[in-house]
Design a protein around this motif. Sequence first.
Motif, PDB file in Angstrom:
ATOM      1  N   ASP A   1      10.139  13.483  -8.442  1.00 13.81           N
ATOM      2  CA  ASP A   1       9.182  13.160  -9.503  1.00 13.81           C
ATOM      3  C   ASP A   1      10.013  12.941 -10.767  1.00 13.81           C
ATOM      4  OD1 ASP A   1       7.306  13.540 -11.680  1.00 13.81           O
ATOM      5  OD2 ASP A   1       5.988  14.648 -10.323  1.00 13.81           O
TER       6      ASP A   1
ATOM      7  N   ARG B   1       9.475  13.876 -13.544  1.00 15.72           N
ATOM      8  CA  ARG B   1       9.472  15.110 -14.333  1.00 15.72           C
ATOM      9  C   ARG B   1      10.550  16.092 -13.880  1.00 15.72           C
ATOM     10  NH1 ARG B   1       3.114  16.108 -13.633  1.00 15.72           N
ATOM     11  NH2 ARG B   1       3.772  15.461 -11.564  1.00 15.72           N
TER      12      ARG B   1
ATOM     13  N   LYS C   1       2.439   8.260   2.779  1.00 13.82           N
ATOM     14  CA  LYS C   1       1.749   9.535   2.523  1.00 13.82           C
ATOM     15  C   LYS C   1       2.293  10.190   1.249  1.00 13.82           C
ATOM     16  CE  LYS C   1      -1.048   9.834   6.073  1.00 13.82           C
ATOM     17  NZ  LYS C   1      -2.501   9.927   5.917  1.00 13.82           N
ATOM     18  N   GLU C   2       1.385  10.596   0.389  1.00 11.38           N
ATOM     19  CA  GLU C   2       1.779  11.178  -0.890  1.00 11.38           C
ATOM     20  C   GLU C   2       2.312  12.594  -0.684  1.00 11.38           C
ATOM     21  OE1 GLU C   2      -1.744  10.579  -3.271  1.00 11.38           O
ATOM     22  OE2 GLU C   2      -1.597   8.405  -3.010  1.00 11.38           O
ATOM     23  N   GLY C   3       3.498  12.832  -1.182  1.00 14.16           N
ATOM     24  CA  GLY C   3       4.133  14.140  -1.017  1.00 14.16           C
ATOM     25  C   GLY C   3       5.151  14.168   0.117  1.00 14.16           C
ATOM     26  N   ALA C   4       5.251  13.066   0.880  1.00  6.68           N
ATOM     27  CA  ALA C   4       6.191  13.042   2.016  1.00  6.68           C
ATOM     28  C   ALA C   4       7.646  13.284   1.580  1.00  6.68           C
ATOM     29  CB  ALA C   4       6.062  11.725   2.782  1.00  6.68           C
TER      30      ALA C   4
ATOM     31  N   LEU D   1       8.713  15.026  -0.867  1.00  8.82           N
ATOM     32  CA  LEU D   1       8.848  16.450  -1.212  1.00  8.82           C
ATOM     33  C   LEU D   1       9.054  17.274   0.062  1.00  8.82           C
ATOM     34  CD1 LEU D   1       8.676  18.770  -3.301  1.00  8.82           C
ATOM     35  CD2 LEU D   1       6.213  18.821  -2.892  1.00  8.82           C
ATOM     36  N   VAL D   2       8.275  16.952   1.095  1.00  3.49           N
ATOM     37  CA  VAL D   2       8.444  17.639   2.380  1.00  3.49           C
ATOM     38  C   VAL D   2       9.855  17.384   2.911  1.00  3.49           C
ATOM     39  CG1 VAL D   2       7.634  17.720   4.787  1.00  3.49           C
ATOM     40  CG2 VAL D   2       5.980  17.518   2.920  1.00  3.49           C
TER      41      VAL D   2
ATOM     42  N   ARG E   1      12.632  19.473   1.443  1.00  6.34           N
ATOM     43  CA  ARG E   1      12.676  20.886   1.844  1.00  6.34           C
ATOM     44  C   ARG E   1      13.400  21.096   3.174  1.00  6.34           C
ATOM     45  NH1 ARG E   1       6.564  22.512   0.012  1.00  6.34           N
ATOM     46  NH2 ARG E   1       7.014  22.543  -2.223  1.00  6.34           N
TER      47      ARG E   1
ATOM     48  N   HIS F   1       1.373   7.741  -5.542  1.00 10.51           N
ATOM     49  CA  HIS F   1       1.710   8.973  -6.237  1.00 10.51           C
ATOM     50  C   HIS F   1       2.871   8.804  -7.208  1.00 10.51           C
ATOM     51  CE1 HIS F   1       3.031  13.435  -5.793  1.00 10.51           C
ATOM     52  NE2 HIS F   1       2.128  13.321  -6.738  1.00 10.51           N
ATOM     53  N   ASN F   2       4.108   8.866  -6.715  1.00  6.76           N
ATOM     54  CA  ASN F   2       5.285   8.806  -7.589  1.00  6.76           C
ATOM     55  C   ASN F   2       6.233   7.681  -7.186  1.00  6.76           C
ATOM     56  OD1 ASN F   2       4.953  10.972  -9.432  1.00  6.76           O
ATOM     57  ND2 ASN F   2       5.386  12.422  -7.785  1.00  6.76           N
TER      58      ASN F   2
ATOM     59  N   TYR G   1      -6.853  13.326 -16.984  1.00  8.40           N
ATOM     60  CA  TYR G   1      -5.831  14.378 -16.921  1.00  8.40           C
ATOM     61  C   TYR G   1      -4.484  13.879 -17.441  1.00  8.40           C
ATOM     62  CZ  TYR G   1      -4.561  12.241 -12.411  1.00  8.40           C
ATOM     63  OH  TYR G   1      -4.196  11.369 -11.434  1.00  8.40           O
TER      64      TYR G   1
END
Lengths: 306, 138
Positions: A6, A8, A104-107, A109-110, A113, A127-128, A192
């Motif tokens: 991200d 950020r 897929k959003e967040g893939a 990040l997974v 890990r 997403h990003n 938001y």
Amino acid sequence: MRHLIDIRDLGRAELDALLERAEDIISAPKEYSDSCRGKTLATLFYEPSTRTRLSFEAAMYELGGNVLGFASADSSSVSKGETIADTVRVVSEYCDVIAMRHPKEGAPLVASRHATVPVINAGDGGHNHPTQTLTDLLTVKREKGKVGSLTVGFCGDLKFGRTVHSLINALSLYEDIKLVLVSPEELRLPGYTYKDVILKNGMESEMTTSLQEVIGELDVLYMTRVQKERFFNEEDYMRLRDSYILTPQLLARAKPDLCVMHPLPRVNEISQEVDSDPRAAYFRQAANGKHVRKALILKLLEEAAR
Amino acid sequence: MNIDEITDGIVIDHITAGRSMAIYRFLGLDKLDCQVAMIQNATSRKMGRKDIIKIDRLIDIDFDVIGCIDPGITIDVIKGGKLAEKRHVDLPETVTGVLVCKNPRCVTSSERGLPQVFRLTDRENKIYRCAYCDSRAK
């Protein structure tokens, strides 16, 4: 292990250092032509991409490194049901850094890990897309000579446009940025993002539906495509897709040093007649993507080696 | 209405009126073989109406679950007929395995064995977002 998932994840000092490195690479490419000798980038692209994948691959080759990977889910073990976790565990053994695009959003990040090498998010659904934001920041820096103290207009789909949200997030780290948000009512910036980023960071902002009225005050104009895939209703898409079209006539109202950007691909939102205007920076922007990705690959490999 | 005093057990107090059944289900209290009393719409000076759950046994409570459903709850641990511990439950920063992401594009919808993790992003408005895709919990 350091990853980029991200925008950020990067602080102001790191962003500035990456942009500076990218500019150094542009000015002296030969000095970097062997920087990644013996290193391998794996491009795991689970969905099609033109600019992003090719710019990652070109970046690694120009740094003297190697590239392996796949360009669609069909040509990988995902078609056999393999998890992201298992794929990156295995691929980590074959490479030094991974660039992943996934629907897929967040893939990513997974993936980060489970990988034992740095993972770069090359886009996860709506997403990003942090390397696009780095590309955008480098373009602003090169075109305007600075990132702060600018009036930046965003025009088009501000609701679903991930590049818009990420760039606003990154710009919030810079001083004296005024945002002018131009969109149809239906495609306004989500509440938001407005609250968590713009209000929280005390950024000056203005919302309008008329590009014509505000184009004259902008230093940077970031045009976006209204994305068909974000609509459930074809009628809404047809009604909104041509809300804003940047033409030479409209551009005549703008400052002589305006910088027009677009993450590409464009459809109708910028007339092809604008391409020859020196203010049209979007193809230079795409070229910048390769250089800033080089700077990022170098940074992550250096940090992994420590 | 009289309900016996607890000697060793737990009182979940200051539950927002009407939420006790959700907590009962989330904590799986129906699976206990001890006495469990659920009082709905009890009079409260602070809250007007509140729900209370009394459990006649010392059990492990998942505070994340409770805080997520109804922050503001208090939990009294009773031992030997006396108040041994009083805990105020607040919104947890992270909740795992409680909320489910409804975004069909989220990686949790396809990756096997991935825990559902949500982070508190707006305490004032009690907003949780998926740790993977940032979608708001519904």
